[in-house]
Design an enzyme around this catalytic site. Structure first.
Site, mmCIF file in Angstrom:
data_model
loop_
_atom_site.group_PDB
_atom_site.id
_atom_site.type_symbol
_atom_site.label_atom_id
_atom_site.label_comp_id
_atom_site.label_asym_id
_atom_site.label_seq_id
_atom_site.Cartn_x
_atom_site.Cartn_y
_atom_site.Cartn_z
ATOM 1 N N GLU A 123 -2.059 7.243 7.524
ATOM 2 C CA GLU A 123 -2.829 8.161 6.689
ATOM 3 C C GLU A 123 -3.728 9.024 7.563
ATOM 4 O O GLU A 123 -4.254 8.542 8.575
ATOM 5 C CB GLU A 123 -3.728 7.401 5.694
ATOM 6 C CG GLU A 123 -3.010 6.719 4.566
ATOM 7 C CD GLU A 123 -3.971 6.027 3.615
ATOM 8 O OE1 GLU A 123 -5.165 5.890 3.981
ATOM 9 O OE2 GLU A 123 -3.540 5.614 2.526
ATOM 10 N N ARG B 3 -7.346 -8.219 -8.613
ATOM 11 C CA ARG B 3 -8.104 -9.464 -8.756
ATOM 12 C C ARG B 3 -9.559 -9.110 -8.997
ATOM 13 O O ARG B 3 -9.947 -7.949 -8.984
ATOM 14 C CB ARG B 3 -7.988 -10.292 -7.472
ATOM 15 C CG ARG B 3 -8.371 -9.493 -6.221
ATOM 16 C CD ARG B 3 -8.388 -10.320 -4.968
ATOM 17 N NE ARG B 3 -8.511 -9.528 -3.765
ATOM 18 C CZ ARG B 3 -9.641 -9.017 -3.295
ATOM 19 N NH1 ARG B 3 -10.774 -9.210 -3.958
ATOM 20 N NH2 ARG B 3 -9.666 -8.313 -2.174
ATOM 21 N N LYS C 240 0.832 -1.201 0.000
ATOM 22 C CA LYS C 240 0.000 0.000 0.000
ATOM 23 C C LYS C 240 0.866 1.250 0.000
ATOM 24 O O LYS C 240 0.506 2.276 -0.586
ATOM 25 C CB LYS C 240 -0.930 -0.007 1.214
ATOM 26 C CG LYS C 240 -2.054 -1.027 1.150
ATOM 27 C CD LYS C 240 -2.978 -0.872 2.334
ATOM 28 C CE LYS C 240 -4.166 -1.837 2.254
ATOM 29 N NZ LYS C 240 -3.758 -3.228 2.422
#
Length: 678
Positions: free
Chosen positions: A200, A292, A116
Site C-alpha cells: 500500500e 471481534r 487484508k
C-alpha cells in the site's frame, strides 16, 4: 438468552466477559493452560477446565480441545474474546457445526476479512475509500518488487492475514524493499502461519481512527462512533480515546456511514471494528475490519453508556439490536492506556515475573480498571505482558486527561518492570495534550518519552530525590525507636537514630540505585529537620512528616512540598535495602535503597565474547555459524518472546566460536546463545 457460555480466552477479556455474564445471571465456563492454573479468570468462572500446555499452540489455539470442553460442560455458546481463535473462521464453523453458538460474526464474514488483500478489493467494490496498492495473489519477489516500484515510495508492506501490528514494514526506497519483504514474510509466517503480503502507498503522518460497528441477524447495522488510536509505537496502540479531537462533525458522519457500508458489504453480525487511516487533509481510507471485540472497547462503553459484551450476547442469542442509530449517545470524553510489564528504557523489552506489588486506583464513575491479574499473580512469558487497562471518563477532554494523570499517579507496580512512567510522560506531552499526535510520532520522537536518567538535572528531580532520602531517614528513626522500645533499656542514648557521635556533629549517609546508577547523599539532623548534601549542593529540609495514606509533607529550601510514597522493606524488613517510589503528582522517581558500604555487584552480563538471551523465548532464526567473521552490531539471532521478535546482535567484531541454540529451541533468560573467539 443463554444459560451457560464458555470463554475461549484468558486474562482481562475473560474476566470482563465473566463479570457481564454474572450480572446477567449466565453461568460461565473458563478454559486454562498449565501456565494459567491459578489465573484470575479461572478463579472467577463458575467452572474451569484444563486444555493443555503453556504455549498458545498447546492450549488456547486448540479449537478441538475448547469445543470438547464446551460440549462436556453443557455450554450453549462460546465467546472467543480477542486474539487466539477470535478471528479463526474454521473454529467458528466447527462451533456452529457442533450445535454451539459462536459469539461473533459468521465464518463467511470472517473469511472475507481474513485476508487484508481480499478485504481491500471487496471494500473498493462496495464504494468504501481504499489506499492505492497491490493485493494480487502473485507473491513472487520480482512481481512484488515491480508492483512496489509502480506504486511508489514510501510504501507499506503488510501481512495479508493477522493483525496486532505484526508483519508490517515501511519501505522508503526501492533498494530497501527486498530485505524488508523477507523480514515481513518471516514474521507473518511465524505469527499467522501464512506469509502472503499486500502493498500500500504509505500515508505520511496519518491519524488512526476506528469505528465501532454492530449488526444483528434481523438486518440492522449501526455504528457506535469512533475511537482514535493514533498514539502508537511500532503499530501497537498506546493510548485510545473517544471522541477523536481531530474529527469534525462532518468527517465523523462520513466515516460512520462508510463503516456501516463496509459492515453491510460482508453481511456483518455482532461486534466489529472498521479501521481507517486519515490523512492530514481529512481524506480517509479503509484499512481493515477486525471481526471481534477490540481491546479498547471500554472507551466506547464509557461514552455511550452501553455494555458491548451484553450486546454481543443478545445478538448471538438472536435478539435485535437494542437501539437504533439515532439513539446512540455520545457523552463526555474517555481515554484508555495499557499498563504493561515492559521496560521502555530498554527498548520496551517485555517483562515477566511475580507482581510483588500492584496498586491501582479505585474504580468509580470516572475510573475503570480491566485486569486479569492481582497482586501476587505472575506475568508469564507465554502471553501478552499486559497487566491492566486503565480507562477514565469525564465531561470533556482536558478533564479526562487530568483524571488520567491523577489515576496514573496512584499506580504502583513492583516485580517486573512496568511502563507507568512512560505513560505519565505521554499524557503530559504537548503532542497528546494538543491532540495533534499521528501514528508515527512516538517512533520519530521516542527520546521525548523515555526517562532521561539524570536525577540532578532539574529542581523537580532533585526534590523527588530529597523527598526519598527524607522518607528513608524518617523510617530509620522510627525503626530505631521501635527497637529501643523493645529492648531492656529503651532510654539508652545508643537507641537514638540521629547519627550523633562523640566529637563531631551528626551525619548519616544514604545510598540508592536508580537503575544501574548509584546515588549517594549525606544528611545531618533528625526528627524531620535535616541538611542533606547531594551533588555538591546542600539543601535544608524542615518539618518533614509522614502522613496518612503514604503521604510525606516537608519544606525543601523553604518551599512547602507534598509527595506520595510507596516503600517496600528489603531483606530482614530493613529500610536500608528496599524499594522507594516518590511521586509529586506529575512525576515519579523509582529508587532502590541499598546499604552504604555493601560491595556492588558487577552489572556486566559477560566479557564481550558472549551473546545472551535477554529474556526467555523461542529462537526463530539463526544467522551465524562457527567460523563466521562478524561485525559489531551484526544481527546473529532472532528470538520471539511475548508476541515480539527481538533482534540479537554481536557485542563486538570477531569470529564466531560456538552457536549454542538452533531455530525452534526454547531458551531461558541469560542463556549463552553465541560465543565469540577470545
Amino acid at each position: 438468552m443463554f444459560d451457560k457460555i464458555l470463554i475461549a480466552n484468558r486474562g482481562e477479556i475473560a474476566c470482563r466477559v465473566i463479570r457481564t455474564c454474572r450480572r446477567l445471571g449466565i453461568a460461565t465456563v473458563a478454559v486454562y493452560s498449565q501456565a494459567d492454573a491459578d489465573a484470575q479468570h479461572v478463579r472467577l468462572a463458575d467452572e474451569a477446565w484444563p486444555i493443555g500446555g503453556p504455549r498458545p499452540a498447546e492450549s488456547y489455539l486448540r479449537g478441538d480441545a475448547i469445543l470438547e470442553v464446551a460440549l462436556k460442560s453443557g455450554a450453549q455458546a462460546i465467546h472467543p474474546g480477542y486474539g487466539f481463535l477470535s478471528e479463526n473462521a474454521d473454529f467458528a464453523d466447527a462451533v456452529e457445526a457442533a450445535g454451539v453458538v459462536f459469539i461473533g460474526p459468521k465464518a463467511a464474514s470472517m473469511r472475507k476479512m481474513g485476508s487484508k488483500a481480499g478485504a481491500k478489493e471487496l471494500m473498493q467494490a462496495a464504494g468504501v475509500p481504499v489506499v492505492p496498492g497491490y493485493t494480487g495473489e502473485d507473491q513472487s519477489p520480482d512481481v512484488l518488487q515491480r508492483e512496489a516500484d509502480a506504486i511508489g515510495y514510501p510504501l507499506m508492506i503488510k501481512a495479508a492475514h493477522g493483525g496486532g501490528g505484526k508483519g508490517m514494514r515501511i519501505v522508503r526506497d526501492s533498494g530497501e524493499f527486498a530485505a524488508n519483504l523477507e523480514s515481513c514474510q518471516r514474521e507473518a509466517r511465524n505469527a499467522f502461519g501464512r506469509d502472503r503480503v499486500l502493498l500500500e502507498r504509505y500515508v505520511e503522518r496519518p491519524r488512526h481512527i476506528e469505528i465501532q460497528v454492530f449488526g444483528d441477524s434481523h438486518g440492522h447495522t449501526l455504528h457506535l462512533n469512533e475511537r482514535e488510536c493514533s498514539a502508537q509505537r511500532r503499530y501497537q496502540k498506546v493510548l485510545e480515546e473517544s471522541p477523536s479531537p481531530f474529527l469534525s462533525a462532518q468527517l465523523r458522519d462520513a466515516m460512520g456511514s462508510a463503516a456501516v457500508l463496509a459492515a453491510r458489504a460482508i453481511d456483518y453480525v455482532n461486534a466489529g471494528t472498521v479501521e481507517f487511516i486519515v490523512g492530514q487533509d481529512g481524506g480517509f481510507y479503509f484499512m481493515e475490519i477486525n471481526t471481534r471485540l477490540q481491546v479498547e472497547h471500554p472507551v466506547t462503553e464509557f461514552v455511550t453508556g452501553l455494555d458491548l459484551v451484553e450486546w454481543q450476547l443478545r445478538v448471538a442469542a438472536g435478539e435485535a439490536l437494542p437501539l437504533a442509530q439515532g439513539q446512540i449517545a455520545q457523552q463526555g470524553h474517555a481515554i484508555e492506556v495499557r499498563l504493561y510489564a515492559e521496560d521502555p528504557d530498554a527498548g520496551f523489552l517485555p517483562g515477566s515475573g511475580r507482581l510483588e506489588r500492584l496498586r491501582l486506583p479505585a474504580a468509580d464513575q470516572h475510573v475503570r480498571i480491566d485486569s486479569g491479574v492481582i497482586e501476587g499473580d505472575t506475568v508469564t512469558i507465554f502471553y501478552d505482558p499486559m497487566i491492566a487497562k486503565l480507562i477514565v471518563h469525564d465531561a470533556d477532554r482536558p478533564r479526562a486527561l487530568a483524571r488520567l494523570r491523577a489515576a496514573l499517579a496512584q499506580c504502583d507496580i513492583a516485580g517486573p518492570k512496568a511502563n507507568i512512567e512512560f505513560l505519565e510522560r505521554l499524557v503530559r506531552h504537548p503532542a497528546v495534550v494538543e491532540g495533534r499526535i499521528d501514528t508515527g510520532y512516538l517512533d520519530r520522537h521516542l527520546d521525548e518519552f523515555i526517562q532521561a536518567g539524570d536525577t540532578a538535572s532539574d529542581d523537580t528531580a532533585q526534590d523527588l530525590l530529597l523527598a526519598a532520602a527524607t522518607a528513608q531517614l524518617l523510617v530509620q528513626e522510627r525503626q530505631s525507636l521501635e527497637r529501643a522500645g523493645a529492648s531492656t533499656d529503651p532510654s539508652s542514648p545508643w537507641a537514638i537514630a540521629d547519627g550523633w557521635r562523640l566529637g563531631h556533629g551528626s551525619r548519616r549517609s544514604l545510598a540508592f540505585l536508580q537503575g544501574e546508577r548509584r546515588l549517594e547523599l549525606h544528611a545531618q539532623g533528625s526528627n524531620g529537620n535535616y541538611r542533606i548534601e547531594h551533588a555538591d549542593r546542600i539543601h535544608s529540609v524542615e518539618g518533614a512528616r509522614n502522613e496518612a495514606g503514604d503521604g510525606l509533607s516537608l519544606r525543601i529550601d523553604g518551599r512547602g512540598r507534598r509527595f506520595t510514597l510507596a516503600m517496600d522493606a528489603g531483606p530482614g524488613n530493613s529500610a536500608g535495602d528496599g524499594r522507594i517510589v516518590v511521586h509529586d503528582g506529575g512525576r515519579r522517581l523509582r529508587l532502590q535503597a541499598v546499604p552504604m558500604y555493601r560491595p556492588e555487584r558487577s552489572s556486566a552480563v559477560g566479557t564481550g565474547n558472549r551473546l545472551l538471551a535477554p529474556m526467555p523465548g523461542r529462537v526463530v532464526l539463526v544467522k551465524a555459524a562457527p567460523g563466521d567473521e562478524v561485525e559489531a552490531g551484526q544481527e546473529l539471532m532472532v528470538i520471539e518472546a511475548m508476541k515480539m521478535e527481538l533482534s540479537l546482535k554481536s557485542p563486538r567484531a570477531g569470529t564466531v566460536a560456538e552457536v549454542r541454540a538452533a531455530a525452534g529451541d526454547f531458551v531461558e533468560a541469560d542463556t549463552v546463545l553465541v560465543a565469540l573467539a577470545s
